[in-house]
Design a protein around this motif. Structure first.
Motif, short mmCIF file in Angstrom:
data_model
loop_
_atom_site.label_atom_id
_atom_site.label_comp_id
_atom_site.label_asym_id
_atom_site.label_seq_id
_atom_site.Cartn_x
_atom_site.Cartn_y
_atom_site.Cartn_z
N GLY A 146 0.82 -1.20 0.00
CA GLY A 146 0.00 0.00 0.00
C GLY A 146 0.85 1.24 0.00
O GLY A 146 2.09 1.18 0.01
N LEU A 147 0.17 2.39 -0.01
CA LEU A 147 0.88 3.67 0.06
C LEU A 147 1.42 3.85 1.46
O LEU A 147 0.71 3.58 2.45
N LEU A 148 2.66 4.29 1.59
CA LEU A 148 3.22 4.51 2.93
C LEU A 148 2.58 5.76 3.53
O LEU A 148 2.41 6.77 2.84
N PRO A 149 2.21 5.70 4.82
CA PRO A 149 1.52 6.83 5.45
C PRO A 149 2.48 7.94 5.82
O PRO A 149 2.81 8.14 6.99
N LEU A 150 2.94 8.69 4.82
CA LEU A 150 3.93 9.74 5.04
C LEU A 150 3.51 10.99 4.28
O LEU A 150 2.80 10.89 3.28
N SER A 151 3.98 12.14 4.73
CA SER A 151 3.78 13.34 3.92
C SER A 151 4.89 13.35 2.87
O SER A 151 5.84 12.59 2.94
N GLY A 152 4.73 14.24 1.88
CA GLY A 152 5.74 14.30 0.83
C GLY A 152 5.35 13.45 -0.35
O GLY A 152 4.16 13.15 -0.52
N PRO A 153 6.32 13.05 -1.18
CA PRO A 153 5.99 12.30 -2.39
C PRO A 153 5.27 10.99 -2.04
O PRO A 153 5.54 10.40 -1.00
N ARG A 154 4.34 10.58 -2.91
CA ARG A 154 3.62 9.33 -2.64
C ARG A 154 4.55 8.15 -2.89
O ARG A 154 5.08 7.99 -3.99
N LEU A 155 4.72 7.34 -1.86
CA LEU A 155 5.57 6.15 -1.96
C LEU A 155 4.69 4.92 -1.83
O LEU A 155 3.96 4.76 -0.85
N PHE A 156 4.75 4.05 -2.84
CA PHE A 156 3.97 2.81 -2.80
C PHE A 156 4.89 1.64 -2.47
O PHE A 156 5.96 1.50 -3.05
N LEU A 157 4.44 0.82 -1.52
CA LEU A 157 5.23 -0.35 -1.13
C LEU A 157 4.53 -1.64 -1.56
O LEU A 157 3.35 -1.83 -1.27
N GLN A 158 5.28 -2.47 -2.28
CA GLN A 158 4.78 -3.79 -2.68
C GLN A 158 5.50 -4.84 -1.84
O GLN A 158 6.72 -5.00 -1.95
N ALA A 159 4.75 -5.51 -0.96
CA ALA A 159 5.37 -6.55 -0.11
C ALA A 159 5.47 -7.84 -0.92
O ALA A 159 4.49 -8.27 -1.52
N VAL A 160 6.65 -8.41 -0.95
CA VAL A 160 6.86 -9.68 -1.66
C VAL A 160 7.32 -10.67 -0.61
O VAL A 160 8.46 -10.66 -0.18
N VAL A 161 6.39 -11.48 -0.13
CA VAL A 161 6.67 -12.36 1.01
C VAL A 161 6.57 -13.82 0.60
O VAL A 161 6.00 -14.13 -0.43
N PRO A 162 7.15 -14.72 1.40
CA PRO A 162 7.12 -16.14 1.04
C PRO A 162 5.69 -16.68 0.93
O PRO A 162 4.79 -16.22 1.65
N SER A 163 5.49 -17.65 0.05
CA SER A 163 4.17 -18.28 -0.07
C SER A 163 3.85 -19.04 1.21
O SER A 163 4.75 -19.53 1.87
N PRO A 164 2.57 -19.18 1.52
CA PRO A 164 2.20 -20.05 2.64
C PRO A 164 2.49 -21.51 2.28
O PRO A 164 2.58 -21.85 1.11
#
Lengths: 239, 107
Positions: A62-80
């Motif tokens: 999701g979008l990081l909850p910060l002021s300033g430029p919009r930063l989007f974070l994509q979590a790439v985590v191990p499969s279950p």
């Protein structure tokens, strides 16, 4: 996205190493965050890095909850993962269904007449004893474990390790009577009521399942309910 | 992200390895009912082959068209789809939701 970053993400996922890709949506410049480091052309200040690590730990894109430029974070985590104890008929249906739903499936059964590649093509199969197999596989919080053998020697051995692990789901096939007998044995083996309350038994949600494929569907539905909606044992009736 | 998303990245990397141009679309934010959650991805190559999804099939066509331009050298783009957006009427986001999709080329 740089091809090298894409390659790193795919490699991280294969190695079960959590990673997060952060994109500045204005410039398109990116950074790759790991638990122990950060790489890439996008400079992240302490606040952005802390927010990124928190999102990665929570497995939340999701979008990081910060002021300033919009930063989007994509979590790439191990499969279950799903560990099936008992290479039985239900496992033959549950393994491919779970694989479709994104689980890495391992089937454990020391009985060589059941644990054959012909019955489980394309799945990791082991004929170790369930306690040895589970100790080696080291279930984590992204692991579900289902015992399907009906044989206390095999099921109880697996449950002993499962109950001492952070596995997010533990299920045991068997009637109410079988399950009551199982709980009694495990109590005598020293497990507390609170520990035993983690076991979903009789396994699955109530959809009137009869055939092995229908029971597999009921079990996968229950695993999904626990993973996505946080259901606890007893909140649904057994199949 | 689940395994189907992993397939998207793996396929994108495989296409690159074959020397094809590739773009990746990612759902950045959603409002209201939206069929695919934030983080859902679609990869498309220069031949129009695609893997993954960013909606229930409503906006993939429009995303793929934008992706072709971006693969051809345009800058990454942030696309808005929603009922208040004329483009959404065109591509038919029937669910009435609104979403933002980021499209970038693999360089």
């Amino acid at each position: 996205m740089k091809a090298a970053l894409l390659g790193q993400l795919v490699a991280d996922r294969a190695a079960r190493r959590p990673a997060a890709l952060v994109t500045d949506l204005e410039s398109g410049i990116q950074a790759l965050i790991h638990e122990d480091g950060v790489a890439g052309a996008l400079a992240l200040d302490d606040a952005a890095l802390a927010a990124g690590r928190a999102a990665l730990a929570a497995d939340r894109s999701g979008l990081l909850p910060l002021s300033g430029p919009r930063l989007f974070l994509q979590a790439v985590v191990p499969s279950p993962r799903l560990i099936l104890v008992g290479a039985v008929h239900i496992a033959q249906a549950l393994a491919p269904m779970a694989a479709l739903a994104g689980y890495g499936v391992t089937v454990v059964d020391p009985r060589r007449s059941f644990a054959t590649d012909a019955r489980f093509p394309a799945f990791e199969l082991t004929t170790e004893w369930p306690d040895e197999a589970l100790a080696r596989l080291a279930p984590d919080a992204r692991t579900a474990i289902v015992t399907l053998t009906h044989d206390p020697k095999l099921d109880d051995a697996a449950l002993g390790i499962a109950l001492n692990s952070p596995a997010f789901y533990i299920g045991s096939l068997g009637s109410r009577k079988t399950h009551a007998a199982r709980l009694k044995r495990l109590t005598e083996a020293g497990f507390s009521d609170a520990a035993l309350a983690r076991i979903h038994g009789p396994v699955g949600i109530a959809i009137g399942a009869l055939s092995p494929a229908e029971i597999a569907l009921s079990v996968l539905a229950q695993i999904t309910a626990v993973r996505r909606a946080g259901s606890k044992p007893g909140e649904e009736r057994a199949a | 992200m689940d395994a189907s998303e992993q397939d998207v990245l793996q396929q994108a990397l495989a296409w690159r390895g074959e020397g094809r141009k590739v773009a990746i679309a990612t759902v950045i934010a959603t409002w209201g009912s939206s069929p695919r959650p934030v983080g859902s991805q679609l990869a498309v190559n220069e031949d129009g082959a695609m893997v993954g999804s960013v909606s229930g099939g409503c906006i993939e066509g429009a995303v793929v068209r934008e992706a072709q331009e971006i693969m051809a050298g345009a800058r990454p783009r942030l696309l808005d789809f929603g009922v208040t957006n004329e483009q959404a009427w065109e591509v038919g986001l029937a669910c009435g939701g609104k979403l933002e999709v980021y499209v970038e080329a693999v360089e």
